[in-house]
Scaffold this motif. Sequence first.
Motif, short mmCIF file in Angstrom:
data_model
loop_
_atom_site.label_atom_id
_atom_site.label_comp_id
_atom_site.label_asym_id
_atom_site.label_seq_id
_atom_site.Cartn_x
_atom_site.Cartn_y
_atom_site.Cartn_z
N MET A 248 0.85 -1.20 0.00
CA MET A 248 0.00 0.00 0.00
C MET A 248 0.88 1.25 0.00
O MET A 248 1.83 1.35 0.79
CB MET A 248 -0.90 0.00 1.24
CG MET A 248 -1.85 1.16 1.32
SD MET A 248 -2.95 1.03 2.76
CE MET A 248 -3.88 2.54 2.56
N PRO A 249 0.62 2.21 -0.90
CA PRO A 249 1.45 3.41 -0.96
C PRO A 249 1.46 4.17 0.37
O PRO A 249 0.45 4.24 1.08
CB PRO A 249 0.78 4.25 -2.06
CG PRO A 249 0.00 3.26 -2.87
CD PRO A 249 -0.45 2.21 -1.91
N THR A 250 2.61 4.75 0.69
CA THR A 250 2.75 5.51 1.93
C THR A 250 2.22 6.92 1.73
O THR A 250 2.58 7.60 0.76
CB THR A 250 4.23 5.57 2.36
OG1 THR A 250 4.75 4.25 2.36
CG2 THR A 250 4.37 6.18 3.73
N THR A 251 1.37 7.38 2.62
CA THR A 251 0.77 8.70 2.48
C THR A 251 1.67 9.78 3.07
O THR A 251 2.43 9.54 4.00
CB THR A 251 -0.60 8.76 3.18
OG1 THR A 251 -0.42 8.59 4.59
CG2 THR A 251 -1.52 7.67 2.66
N LEU A 252 1.54 10.98 2.50
CA LEU A 252 2.26 12.12 3.07
C LEU A 252 1.74 12.40 4.47
O LEU A 252 2.51 12.79 5.36
CB LEU A 252 2.09 13.35 2.18
CG LEU A 252 2.78 14.62 2.68
CD1 LEU A 252 4.28 14.44 2.76
CD2 LEU A 252 2.43 15.81 1.80
N ARG A 253 0.45 12.18 4.69
CA ARG A 253 -0.13 12.45 6.00
C ARG A 253 0.56 11.64 7.09
O ARG A 253 0.79 12.15 8.20
CB ARG A 253 -1.63 12.13 5.98
CG ARG A 253 -2.28 12.33 7.35
CD ARG A 253 -3.77 12.05 7.33
NE ARG A 253 -4.35 12.21 8.65
CZ ARG A 253 -5.65 12.10 8.91
NH1 ARG A 253 -6.50 11.80 7.92
NH2 ARG A 253 -6.11 12.27 10.12
N SER A 254 0.92 10.40 6.81
CA SER A 254 1.58 9.58 7.82
C SER A 254 2.93 10.18 8.21
O SER A 254 3.32 10.14 9.38
CB SER A 254 1.75 8.15 7.32
OG SER A 254 2.63 8.09 6.21
N ALA B 177 5.23 9.22 -2.83
CA ALA B 177 5.74 9.02 -4.19
C ALA B 177 5.29 10.16 -5.09
O ALA B 177 6.07 10.64 -5.94
CB ALA B 177 5.27 7.68 -4.75
N GLU B 178 4.05 10.61 -4.93
CA GLU B 178 3.55 11.73 -5.74
C GLU B 178 4.29 13.01 -5.40
O GLU B 178 4.62 13.81 -6.29
CB GLU B 178 2.05 11.91 -5.49
CG GLU B 178 1.20 10.79 -6.08
CD GLU B 178 -0.25 10.85 -5.65
OE1 GLU B 178 -1.11 10.33 -6.38
OE2 GLU B 178 -0.53 11.43 -4.57
N VAL B 179 4.56 13.24 -4.12
CA VAL B 179 5.29 14.43 -3.71
C VAL B 179 6.71 14.40 -4.26
O VAL B 179 7.21 15.40 -4.80
CB VAL B 179 5.30 14.55 -2.17
CG1 VAL B 179 6.16 15.74 -1.74
CG2 VAL B 179 3.89 14.70 -1.64
N ASP B 180 7.37 13.26 -4.14
CA ASP B 180 8.73 13.13 -4.64
C ASP B 180 8.78 13.35 -6.15
O ASP B 180 9.68 14.01 -6.66
CB ASP B 180 9.28 11.75 -4.29
CG ASP B 180 10.71 11.56 -4.75
OD1 ASP B 180 11.61 12.27 -4.24
OD2 ASP B 180 10.94 10.71 -5.64
N GLU C 54 1.88 23.22 5.44
CA GLU C 54 2.82 23.77 6.42
C GLU C 54 4.10 22.94 6.46
O GLU C 54 5.20 23.47 6.51
CB GLU C 54 2.16 23.79 7.80
CG GLU C 54 3.03 24.44 8.88
CD GLU C 54 2.32 24.49 10.23
OE1 GLU C 54 2.99 24.80 11.23
OE2 GLU C 54 1.10 24.21 10.28
N TRP C 55 3.94 21.63 6.42
CA TRP C 55 5.11 20.73 6.43
C TRP C 55 5.94 20.91 5.17
O TRP C 55 7.17 20.96 5.22
CB TRP C 55 4.63 19.28 6.57
CG TRP C 55 5.76 18.29 6.67
CD1 TRP C 55 6.36 17.83 7.80
CD2 TRP C 55 6.42 17.64 5.58
NE1 TRP C 55 7.37 16.93 7.48
CE2 TRP C 55 7.41 16.79 6.12
CE3 TRP C 55 6.27 17.68 4.19
CZ2 TRP C 55 8.25 16.00 5.34
CZ3 TRP C 55 7.10 16.91 3.39
CH2 TRP C 55 8.07 16.08 3.96
N LEU C 56 5.29 21.00 4.02
CA LEU C 56 6.00 21.17 2.74
C LEU C 56 6.83 22.44 2.73
O LEU C 56 7.98 22.45 2.30
CB LEU C 56 5.00 21.18 1.57
CG LEU C 56 4.39 19.82 1.19
CD1 LEU C 56 3.21 20.02 0.25
CD2 LEU C 56 5.45 18.93 0.55
#
Length: 505
Positions: free
Chosen positions: A1-7, A78-81, A116-118
């Motif tokens: 399962m893809p890892t979420t940015l939220r995690s 993965a989408e963010v990267d 905010e994190w980004l």
Amino acid sequence: MPTTLRSVVDASAAVAATRSRDAKTSIVAALLADTAPEDLDVVAHYLAGTLRQRRTGVAWGSLRTHRAPADDATLTVAEVDAAFERLAALTGPGSVDKRTRELDALFGAATAAEQEWLVAVVTGNLRQGASESLLIDAAARAASVEVAEVRRAAMLAGSAAEAVALALIGGTEALRAVGLSVGRPVQPMLAASEKDIATAMAKADPSGAPVSVDVKLDGIRLQAHRDGDRVWLATRTLQDVTERLPEVVEAVLALPVERCVLDGEAMLIGPDARPRAFQETAARTASDAGEAVAAFFFDALQIDDDVLLDEPAEVRFAALERVVPPALRVARTVTDDPGVAEEFARRALEAGHEGVVVKNLSSPYAAGRRGSGWVKVKPVHTLDLVVLAVERGSGRRAGMLSNIHLGARDPGTGGFVLLGKTFKGMTDEMLRWQTGRFRELETSDDGWVVALRPEQVVEIAFDGVQRSTRYPGGVALRFARVVRYRDDKPAAEADTIDAVRAFLT
């Protein structure tokens, strides 16, 4: 399962909310254990507070525009990267508009907390207290392997993120498979500091056995790899500078070996045979053209098929002497007599060098670590600090960015502790350079103080450290002055607040 940015964002917030290292480690370990194997490299970078891309082309100004956040968290790491990979590739005409559209799409898909994190991770202001060291501890816990195995793999691979992925996917076997590889630079061994020769000798080898005393050159750390007729040259930060230093490549190719990995320094030498200023060497090694740079080696990690990384220093030094001529070696003496070492240091200073490095002859090469096996001694107290902000100049310095705010690294929080300010020691050339450099690092400007991403390291000389209630660390530097800017050193290797407090009298 893809890892979420939220995690990742949730884990980052949880890590920042506790000062307990054990609790931080448990939080990071839990996320790593739940991370999809294909996402481990990216997540490891994010947990360390960095992007996988060294440069993205994203300036602070482009992050100021408000974008309405998404209601639901749908982004994967993965989408963010992939988005940052596309941003990093944008150049040429039209790239500004394309970058704006790419950022709008990324931030528009992020929740308020993710936005905010980004911003924090892009600007280098993520204050969560998860260092590479903590990341390594967490990976060991999540994978049920020894911390030393992960640490060694990180040093040899030159990347903590790569070691984390190996630990979680392949365990101990995969970590042990990482060895010294010609062509892949390793993190360099670092030296501790002491105020005088006798103390340094006792620290390097408490048994009183003979130690090596090396001249400390004021150059650029250089790692040279050779395999047949191919040579790779890397700096302290593992940046490839092979194409910039053809004269050093030629010197390494002339050595009577087929393969080697050597550690040393590169520097400009004047017509009087004395070392040139560090800034001149730094400027030359940052360019593809200019005066010839001389290389001086002081350690051998591999000679032909003999991997020497774990051998005692005296074995490595003997191997170095067999293949590298004296003209390409750092001068050293071996002694157990502090008086002899003092005289050697005096001659080194007279020749224009920084000081000496005292080395334990029985110690292995501890890649990436600052232990007591090597201890440097310089006549002037200096610290490598990070510039946190800068003030506009006045009078003769009007139009320049002048007075810099100095910070020491705080391993507990992952941030930096303000120690004071200085404008002393700056030449006109330095003022011009830093004015341009700090605008690149700007995160805000209130008209007087320009806040910066904490990236630029500066070497500061000082006369002492005193207790102070004015600054959050409880200490301040006395008569701080700029020696040089350290483009060869990342902020993660700046001196810690504990190292500053050690100078309290």
